[in-house]
Design a protein around this motif. Structure first.
Motif, PDB file in Angstrom:
ATOM      1  N   GLY A   1       0.805  -1.220   0.000  1.00 58.50           N
ATOM      2  CA  GLY A   1       0.000   0.000   0.000  1.00 58.50           C
ATOM      3  C   GLY A   1       0.832   1.260   0.000  1.00 58.50           C
ATOM      4  O   GLY A   1       0.301   2.355   0.122  1.00 58.50           O
ATOM      5  N   HIS A   2       2.134   1.091  -0.161  1.00 62.19           N
ATOM      6  CA  HIS A   2       3.018   2.256  -0.244  1.00 62.19           C
ATOM      7  C   HIS A   2       4.290   1.889  -1.007  1.00 62.19           C
ATOM      8  O   HIS A   2       4.597   0.707  -1.176  1.00 62.19           O
ATOM      9  N   ILE A   3       4.980   2.933  -1.481  1.00 63.04           N
ATOM     10  CA  ILE A   3       6.274   2.766  -2.130  1.00 63.04           C
ATOM     11  C   ILE A   3       7.274   3.679  -1.418  1.00 63.04           C
ATOM     12  O   ILE A   3       6.885   4.567  -0.649  1.00 63.04           O
ATOM     13  N   THR A   4       8.539   3.466  -1.691  1.00 64.75           N
ATOM     14  CA  THR A   4       9.579   4.286  -1.066  1.00 64.75           C
ATOM     15  C   THR A   4       9.781   5.580  -1.856  1.00 64.75           C
ATOM     16  O   THR A   4       9.359   5.686  -3.007  1.00 64.75           O
ATOM     17  N   ALA A   5      10.436   6.512  -1.227  1.00 69.98           N
ATOM     18  CA  ALA A   5      10.762   7.773  -1.903  1.00 69.98           C
ATOM     19  C   ALA A   5      11.670   7.518  -3.104  1.00 69.98           C
ATOM     20  O   ALA A   5      11.549   8.180  -4.139  1.00 69.98           O
ATOM     21  N   ALA A   6      12.565   6.540  -2.991  1.00 68.59           N
ATOM     22  CA  ALA A   6      13.460   6.200  -4.111  1.00 68.59           C
ATOM     23  C   ALA A   6      12.648   5.674  -5.299  1.00 68.59           C
ATOM     24  O   ALA A   6      12.920   6.023  -6.457  1.00 68.59           O
ATOM     25  N   GLN A   7      11.650   4.843  -5.028  1.00 62.01           N
ATOM     26  CA  GLN A   7      10.790   4.343  -6.106  1.00 62.01           C
ATOM     27  C   GLN A   7      10.000   5.486  -6.740  1.00 62.01           C
ATOM     28  O   GLN A   7       9.802   5.511  -7.952  1.00 62.01           O
ATOM     29  N   TYR A   8       9.546   6.395  -5.911  1.00 56.64           N
ATOM     30  CA  TYR A   8       8.810   7.564  -6.415  1.00 56.64           C
ATOM     31  C   TYR A   8       9.695   8.387  -7.342  1.00 56.64           C
ATOM     32  O   TYR A   8       9.273   8.778  -8.429  1.00 56.64           O
ATOM     33  N   ARG A   9      10.938   8.638  -6.922  1.00 56.86           N
ATOM     34  CA  ARG A   9      11.885   9.392  -7.759  1.00 56.86           C
ATOM     35  C   ARG A   9      12.096   8.706  -9.107  1.00 56.86           C
ATOM     36  O   ARG A   9      12.103   9.350 -10.151  1.00 56.86           O
ATOM     37  N   GLU A  10      12.255   7.391  -9.093  1.00 54.91           N
ATOM     38  CA  GLU A  10      12.458   6.640 -10.332  1.00 54.91           C
ATOM     39  C   GLU A  10      11.221   6.699 -11.226  1.00 54.91           C
ATOM     40  O   GLU A  10      11.328   6.781 -12.444  1.00 54.91           O
ATOM     41  N   ALA A  11      10.043   6.671 -10.621  1.00 50.43           N
ATOM     42  CA  ALA A  11       8.800   6.788 -11.398  1.00 50.43           C
ATOM     43  C   ALA A  11       8.743   8.147 -12.089  1.00 50.43           C
ATOM     44  O   ALA A  11       8.371   8.241 -13.270  1.00 50.43           O
ATOM     45  N   LEU A  12       9.109   9.207 -11.369  1.00 51.64           N
ATOM     46  CA  LEU A  12       9.128  10.540 -11.976  1.00 51.64           C
ATOM     47  C   LEU A  12      10.101  10.593 -13.144  1.00 51.64           C
ATOM     48  O   LEU A  12       9.783  11.147 -14.205  1.00 51.64           O
ATOM     49  N   LYS A  13      11.268  10.018 -12.975  1.00 54.59           N
ATOM     50  CA  LYS A  13      12.265   9.997 -14.060  1.00 54.59           C
ATOM     51  C   LYS A  13      11.712   9.242 -15.267  1.00 54.59           C
ATOM     52  O   LYS A  13      11.880   9.670 -16.402  1.00 54.59           O
ATOM     53  N   THR A  14      11.058   8.118 -15.009  1.00 59.06           N
ATOM     54  CA  THR A  14      10.476   7.315 -16.093  1.00 59.06           C
ATOM     55  C   THR A  14       9.441   8.119 -16.871  1.00 59.06           C
ATOM     56  O   THR A  14       9.345   8.001 -18.090  1.00 59.06           O
ATOM     57  N   LEU A  15       8.695   8.959 -16.165  1.00 55.31           N
ATOM     58  CA  LEU A  15       7.667   9.790 -16.801  1.00 55.31           C
ATOM     59  C   LEU A  15       8.248  11.068 -17.407  1.00 55.31           C
ATOM     60  O   LEU A  15       7.521  11.868 -17.989  1.00 55.31           O
ATOM     61  N   GLY A  16       9.549  11.268 -17.252  1.00 51.09           N
ATOM     62  CA  GLY A  16      10.178  12.468 -17.792  1.00 51.09           C
ATOM     63  C   GLY A  16       9.871  13.715 -16.982  1.00 51.09           C
ATOM     64  O   GLY A  16       9.905  14.823 -17.508  1.00 51.09           O
ATOM     65  N   LEU A  17       9.573  13.535 -15.704  1.00 53.92           N
ATOM     66  CA  LEU A  17       9.224  14.654 -14.837  1.00 53.92           C
ATOM     67  C   LEU A  17      10.398  15.001 -13.925  1.00 53.92           C
ATOM     68  O   LEU A  17      11.231  14.156 -13.624  1.00 53.92           O
TER      69      LEU A  17
END
Length: 128
Positions: free
Chosen positions: A79-95
Motif C-alpha cells: 500500500g506504499h512505495i519508497t521515496a526512491a521508487q517515487y523518484r524513479e517513477a518521476l524519471k520514467t515519466l520524464g518529470l
C-alpha cells in the motif's frame, strides 16, 4: 559551431522547444489518433487554456495508468512505495525530481503518488 547555429540552439533551449516536441510526440504515440494534426492542435489549445486556467493540461497518464504504475512499484502490495521508487517513477515519466518534499524514510501511498505526479505533470506543462 557557427554563430547562427549557436543562436538557433540557444533560441530553442530558451523556449524549451525540444521538450515540448518530445511531449507532443509522446502524446501522439500514446493516443495514436486518426487525425494527428488535429490532435496536436487540440493538445496545444488545451495547453493554452490551461495556462489561462480555463481548462486542464493534457496528461499522458490518467488515474488508471497512475494506479497501474503504482501497483508495479508496490510489488508486495504493502500500500506504499519508497521515496526512491517515487523518484524513479518521476524519471520514467520524464518529470522533474528537483525540489522533492519527501525524505528517503517516507513511504508514499497511492493517493499521495497520484496527487504528486499530477502536480509535477501540471508544472511541466505550465512552462510552455
Amino acid at each position: 559551431m557557427a554563430a547562427g547555429e549557436r543562436e538557433g540552439r540557444d533560441y530553442l533551449q530558451r523556449h524549451r522547444i525540444p521538450e515540448l516536441l518530445h511531449r507532443l510526440g509522446e502524446l501522439l504515440l500514446y493516443h495514436r489518433p486518426e487525425r494527428p494534426r488535429e490532435f496536436l492542435i487540440q493538445v496545444l489549445e488545451r495547453v493554452k487554456a490551461g495556462k489561462r486556467a480555463e481548462g486542464e493540461y493534457p496528461y499522458l497518464m490518467d488515474e488508471d495508468n497512475l494506479a497501474a504504475m503504482f501497483s508495479l512499484l508496490d510489488v508486495v502490495g504493502q500500500g506504499h512505495i519508497t521515496a526512491a521508487q517515487y523518484r524513479e517513477a518521476l524519471k520514467t515519466l520524464g518529470l522533474s525530481t528537483e525540489d522533492l518534499q519527501f525524505g528517503d524514510d517516507v513511504n508514499i501511498t497511492l493517493d499521495v503518488f497520484k496527487e504528486e505526479v499530477k502536480k509535477k505533470m501540471l508544472a511541466s506543462w505550465a512552462v510552455y
